[in-house]
Design a protein around this motif. Structure first.
Motif, mmCIF file in Angstrom:
data_model
loop_
_atom_site.group_PDB
_atom_site.id
_atom_site.type_symbol
_atom_site.label_atom_id
_atom_site.label_comp_id
_atom_site.label_asym_id
_atom_site.label_seq_id
_atom_site.Cartn_x
_atom_site.Cartn_y
_atom_site.Cartn_z
ATOM 1 N N ASP A 1 -80.944 20.680 -14.962
ATOM 2 C CA ASP A 1 -80.829 20.594 -16.422
ATOM 3 C C ASP A 1 -80.997 21.948 -17.097
ATOM 4 O O ASP A 1 -80.561 22.132 -18.246
ATOM 5 N N ALA B 1 -74.832 23.276 -19.367
ATOM 6 C CA ALA B 1 -73.787 22.338 -18.956
ATOM 7 C C ALA B 1 -72.418 22.721 -19.494
ATOM 8 O O ALA B 1 -71.389 22.331 -18.924
ATOM 9 N N ARG C 1 -77.694 13.031 -11.256
ATOM 10 C CA ARG C 1 -76.882 13.984 -12.025
ATOM 11 C C ARG C 1 -75.568 14.262 -11.290
ATOM 12 O O ARG C 1 -75.170 15.430 -11.132
ATOM 13 N N GLN D 1 -72.470 14.104 -11.985
ATOM 14 C CA GLN D 1 -71.419 14.791 -12.736
ATOM 15 C C GLN D 1 -71.682 16.285 -12.873
ATOM 16 O O GLN D 1 -70.768 17.053 -13.176
ATOM 17 N N ARG D 2 -72.906 16.709 -12.609
ATOM 18 C CA ARG D 2 -73.258 18.132 -12.727
ATOM 19 C C ARG D 2 -73.107 18.879 -11.401
ATOM 20 O O ARG D 2 -73.166 20.117 -11.392
#
Length: 506
Positions: free
Chosen positions: A64, A68, A93, A95-96
């Motif tokens: 985080d 992003a 997470r 998609q990251r």
């Protein structure tokens, strides 16, 4: 620009990544070595309870913290235990994350704790007992300098680096090893790369064999999004070859690497290819987990029990006793007037040697009780990973065991198997073999790690005067029956079978 987020294994912290991180940074990458709560200096536990979820939260915080909207791809790297919090974070997470790198570690499954991947089986059993008693708090002390080898091969690590690793090692909170990993399945969509350290006992060929066995769990490794690299070093490549590791990580981030062949990818896998010798067809007689191939002959006959290698995944189909190689050996024995025997045993994991040994013993007793078998004339013939099972028979050879044979066997536990202190150590056991004849088929192009165990066994046998006969296949590979030229393999197999038959007749 790629962002690497790196998570270290048990007892170690962010400091182990220092040299690799410097090289990645010099190549233009951004690197974050995660400091795990309760383990890393500077990250004391916020409370007395530190578990896997605590470390997953540490990795999520690192994800985080990366902007992003920058479009930078995040590559998560998990070494050893570190793959557990990496997968937990990536699952939340997905998609990251551009890619997850498994650095010389297993494949954690949903619902299993990191304890299941601890290589030192004595430690694993001890911690399991503590968990059963509800003792889930506390810590596991780090190993002394000369005990790191039980947690993975230290090949390539300099004395200075090993001294530093020991000096900076920290106790591992028990909760991180005992709490099950919980995955929703979202991480399955993230591309992955496995970096295998061959000095620790695993290479790409071995992983390909797991896929070829047809095991559903291993089938996912042949997905086009999964790539592999090998490093010829031990379990701590960030210490033994940081530059080479950095290069591999950059290539992994770019999507490079070796891709495995699916089990149904065309040509039959090695273990299902034809036996290299034409042998007479002979029906099997199936009894429980044992198949007998009985020659047409008068009276009870000596028997040869062929013990397949492993570990073989529990879901593998067909099971080993139906593999062409094992059936071919059994029929070759029958052509020599012997009862050839194949069996299935439960060596599905390196922790299964105890029950596999029990399966073999039960099979032998079933065979000896058959009226078509001369119960006082039996030979055992072991293959590959089943070589460790020879230790029991070498230690206390029964009078009816007239010969022990082995083809391309593993004769001492590999570094990452956690069996160094177990009874399954043929190199130590051969000193007790006495007059038991041993016929050893040796592959000239064996992998270095397995060849070292064979040479150690040969040396130990010579030192104690054991009755060892070597049958060399100079250009043979591990599994030479179906991998190499029949004109070289065939004579070696026939010679070995004649030797075994002679010992059974003598």
């Amino acid at each position: 620009m790629t962002v690497f987020i790196m998570v270290a294994g048990v007892f170690t912290g962010a400091h182990v990544w220092q040299e690799t991180a410097a090289r990645l940074t010099a190549a233009g990458s951004e690197v974050h070595a995660v400091r795990l709560t309760g383990v890393d200096a500077g990250r004391p536990a916020a409370s007395a309870r530190v578990d896997l979820e605590t470390h997953i939260a540490d990795v999520i915080a690192a994800i985080d913290a990366v902007d992003a909207v920058s479009g930078r791809g995040i590559v998560l790297v998990g070494h050893d235990y570190g793959i557990h919090p990496v997968l937990g974070a990536a699952d939340r997470r997905p998609q990251r994350i551009a890619r997850v790198v498994y650095l010389d570690c297993g494949m954690p499954q949903n619902g299993l704790p990191a304890l299941a991947a601890v290589p030192d089986q004595a430690v694993r059993a001890h911690l399991a007992e503590r968990a059963d008693r509800g003792e889930t708090d506390g810590e596991l002390a780090p190993p002394d300098r000369d005990v790191w080898q039980r947690w993975g091969s230290t090949a390539g690590v300099s004395d200075a680096a090993l001294d530093r690793l020991t000096a900076l090692a920290a106790p591992q909170p028990l909760g991180t090893l005992l709490q099950p990993l919980r995955l929703t399945g979202a991480v399955a969509a993230v591309p992955t790369t496995g970096v295998l350290c061959t000095g620790n006992g695993v290479g790409i060929d071995l992983v390909q064999r797991l896929v070829d066995f047809g095991d559903p769990v291993s089938a996912a490794l042949a997905d086009p999004r999964v790539t592999f690299f090998e490093l010829p070093t031990g379990h701590w490549p960030m210490l033994s070859c940081p530059a080479e590791l950095a290069d591999v990580l950059l290539r992994a981030a770019a999507g490079e690497g070796h891709r495995l062949r699916p089990a149904d990818g065309g040509a039959p896998p090695a273990h299902l290819r034809p036996f290299p010798i034409d042998v007479p067809e002979l029906p099997r007689d199936r009894r429980a987990h044992v198949d007998l191939y009985v020659p047409e002959a008068e009276g009870p006959r000596p028997a040869v029990v062929f013990v397949h290698g492993g570990p073989v995944p529990a879901g593998a189909r067909p099971t080993p006793r139906d593999w062409p190689t094992l059936v071919g050996y059994a029929r070759l024995a029958a052509a020599a007037g012997l009862v050839g025997v194949t069996l299935d045993h439960r060596l599905h994991d390196v922790g299964d040697y105890g029950r596999a040994a029990a399966d073999v013993t039960a099979a032998v007793e079933l065979v000896r009780a058959d009226p078509r078998v001369d119960a006082d004339r039996v030979a055992l013939w072991f293959f590959s990973g089943a070589g460790l099972l020879t230790a029991d028979w070498l230690t206390k050879p029964p009078a009816w065991l007239r010969c022990l044979a082995a083809s391309y066997p593993i004769l001492a536990p590999l570094p990452n198997w956690g069996l160094a202190g177990s009874r399954f150590h043929p190199v130590r056991a051969v000193a007790h073999a006495g007059a038991l004849p041993v016929v050893l088929l040796r592959a000239g192009r064996e992998t270095a790690e397995i060849a070292a165990t064979v040479e150690a066994f040969v040396t130990a046998a010579e030192d104690c005067g054991a009755r060892l006969e070597l049958v060399d296949v100079p250009n043979g590979h591990h599994g030479f029956e179906t991998l190499d030229a029949p004109e070289e393999v065939g004579p070696a197999l026939r010679h070995a079978m004649r030797s075994v038959a002679t010992h059974l007749a003598g």
